[in-house]
Write a protein that holds these residues in place. Sequence first.
Motif, PDB file in Angstrom:
ATOM      1  N   ALA A   1       0.826  -1.209   0.000  1.00  0.00           N
ATOM      2  CA  ALA A   1       0.000   0.000   0.000  1.00  0.00           C
ATOM      3  C   ALA A   1       0.862   1.261   0.000  1.00  0.00           C
ATOM      4  N   LEU A   2       1.923   1.268   0.811  1.00  0.00           N
ATOM      5  CA  LEU A   2       2.815   2.425   0.845  1.00  0.00           C
ATOM      6  C   LEU A   2       3.531   2.613  -0.490  1.00  0.00           C
ATOM      7  N   THR A   3       3.920   1.511  -1.102  1.00  0.00           N
ATOM      8  CA  THR A   3       4.595   1.599  -2.399  1.00  0.00           C
ATOM      9  C   THR A   3       3.663   2.178  -3.456  1.00  0.00           C
TER      10      THR A   3
ATOM     11  N   ASN B   1       6.396  -8.329  -7.607  1.00  0.00           N
ATOM     12  CA  ASN B   1       7.137  -8.490  -6.341  1.00  0.00           C
ATOM     13  C   ASN B   1       6.265  -9.141  -5.275  1.00  0.00           C
ATOM     14  N   LEU B   2       4.982  -8.775  -5.245  1.00  0.00           N
ATOM     15  CA  LEU B   2       4.069  -9.384  -4.283  1.00  0.00           C
ATOM     16  C   LEU B   2       3.906 -10.874  -4.562  1.00  0.00           C
TER      17      LEU B   2
ATOM     18  N   GLY C   1       4.257   0.652 -13.071  1.00  0.00           N
ATOM     19  CA  GLY C   1       4.610   0.581 -11.657  1.00  0.00           C
ATOM     20  C   GLY C   1       3.789  -0.452 -10.905  1.00  0.00           C
ATOM     21  N   VAL C   2       2.505  -0.531 -11.219  1.00  0.00           N
ATOM     22  CA  VAL C   2       1.645  -1.522 -10.571  1.00  0.00           C
ATOM     23  C   VAL C   2       2.095  -2.940 -10.936  1.00  0.00           C
ATOM     24  N   VAL C   3       2.530  -3.118 -12.188  1.00  0.00           N
ATOM     25  CA  VAL C   3       3.033  -4.430 -12.609  1.00  0.00           C
ATOM     26  C   VAL C   3       4.253  -4.816 -11.787  1.00  0.00           C
TER      27      VAL C   3
ATOM     28  N   ALA D   1       1.086   4.097  -2.895  1.00  0.00           N
ATOM     29  CA  ALA D   1       0.880   5.507  -2.574  1.00  0.00           C
ATOM     30  C   ALA D   1       2.046   6.350  -3.058  1.00  0.00           C
ATOM     31  N   GLY D   2       3.269   5.839  -2.859  1.00  0.00           N
ATOM     32  CA  GLY D   2       4.437   6.551  -3.377  1.00  0.00           C
ATOM     33  C   GLY D   2       4.419   6.647  -4.885  1.00  0.00           C
ATOM     34  N   LEU D   3       3.933   5.595  -5.541  1.00  0.00           N
ATOM     35  CA  LEU D   3       3.825   5.610  -7.001  1.00  0.00           C
ATOM     36  C   LEU D   3       2.850   6.683  -7.458  1.00  0.00           C
ATOM     37  N   LEU D   4       1.745   6.839  -6.740  1.00  0.00           N
ATOM     38  CA  LEU D   4       0.794   7.899  -7.071  1.00  0.00           C
ATOM     39  C   LEU D   4       1.442   9.273  -6.944  1.00  0.00           C
TER      40      LEU D   4
END
Length: 345
Positions: free
Chosen positions: A19-21, A325-326, A318-320, A23-26
């Motif tokens: 979630a933090l990642t 990674n997830l 970025g989402v990819v 948010a940082g991407l946004l």
Amino acid sequence: MARWRTRTLSLLGLLASVALTLAGLLVVTFVIGRVMPVDPVLAAVGDRAPADVIARVRAEMGLDLPLYRQFLLYAAAVLHGDLGRSVLTANPVLTDIARVFPATLELATTAILIGIAIGVPFGVAAAYWRDRTVDHVVRIVGLFGYSVPVFWLGLVGLLVFYARLGWTGGPGRIDIPLEGMVPPVTGAVLIDSLLAGNTRVFVSAVRHLVLPASVLGLFSLAYITRMTRAFMIEQLGQDYVVAARAKGLTEARVVWRHAFANVAVPLVTVIALSYASLLEGAVLTETVFAWPGLGRYITHSLLNADMNAVLGGTLVVGVVFVGLNLVTDLLYPLLDPRAGKDRGP
């Protein structure tokens, strides 16, 4: 009970990190959209539009609001699946990405399969016969894959294998007369042609795919080979390998069942990152081969100052990365049960 509590906390920590990642991407994509020397209003209405029209469109886009309010509106829109509207196509950006992304997915997936199928055995062989002829040849191939510019290799490939020898298809995904003959179900021509039972389109799609996938796969092959070699050299020097050989196990069993099993977890990470890089780094390959994928879409949008499309594509990339990674983290306990055990007292 303690084990389940530990696993739950670990999963919650992983989800919080994701979630933090995101948010940082946004934040990053929002900042990029504001610092780029391109006015989205002028890109939409033209630089000769009247001042009142420019002011009205700026207000409709929310660009006259304070930055923090612009970001909140942007984040809310993205969370609702609204990436804006493309200036070039007049379609929602998400619709355009859904149309072009399957082409990139098809190309990158084929390329990573080539990289895995050749790179992993090459890396294992180079480690097993370290500093011998096989090792030197594999390292030269890897150096070639890292050093040769992709656009040059693509152009040479088209000249030799398409124009001169006629072994492969040319630019594009299929022959022009065959376009539209197969209904788009998944967006991947190979799969759609199989579902439709159209052998002619399938063969054409394979002929067009093999060259760009091989060019793109060479770079993942080089990376996977190098990392596999490094991981295997480390494992083949461990005491348990000496013990396995002392027990009389065959070399194949020692190498693949014991040594290779211990490099599975880090190798999955390498493959996942390589796959993500192919999904977002196929820009030059798609340009050279006129492949209608996400990379070409983002490049074309950037050259035409279509910032909604550029930022939407960047966000998807970025989402990819985050998603892969997830998936890698979730696969760790399956590949190495020790990763999922409670290590507490």
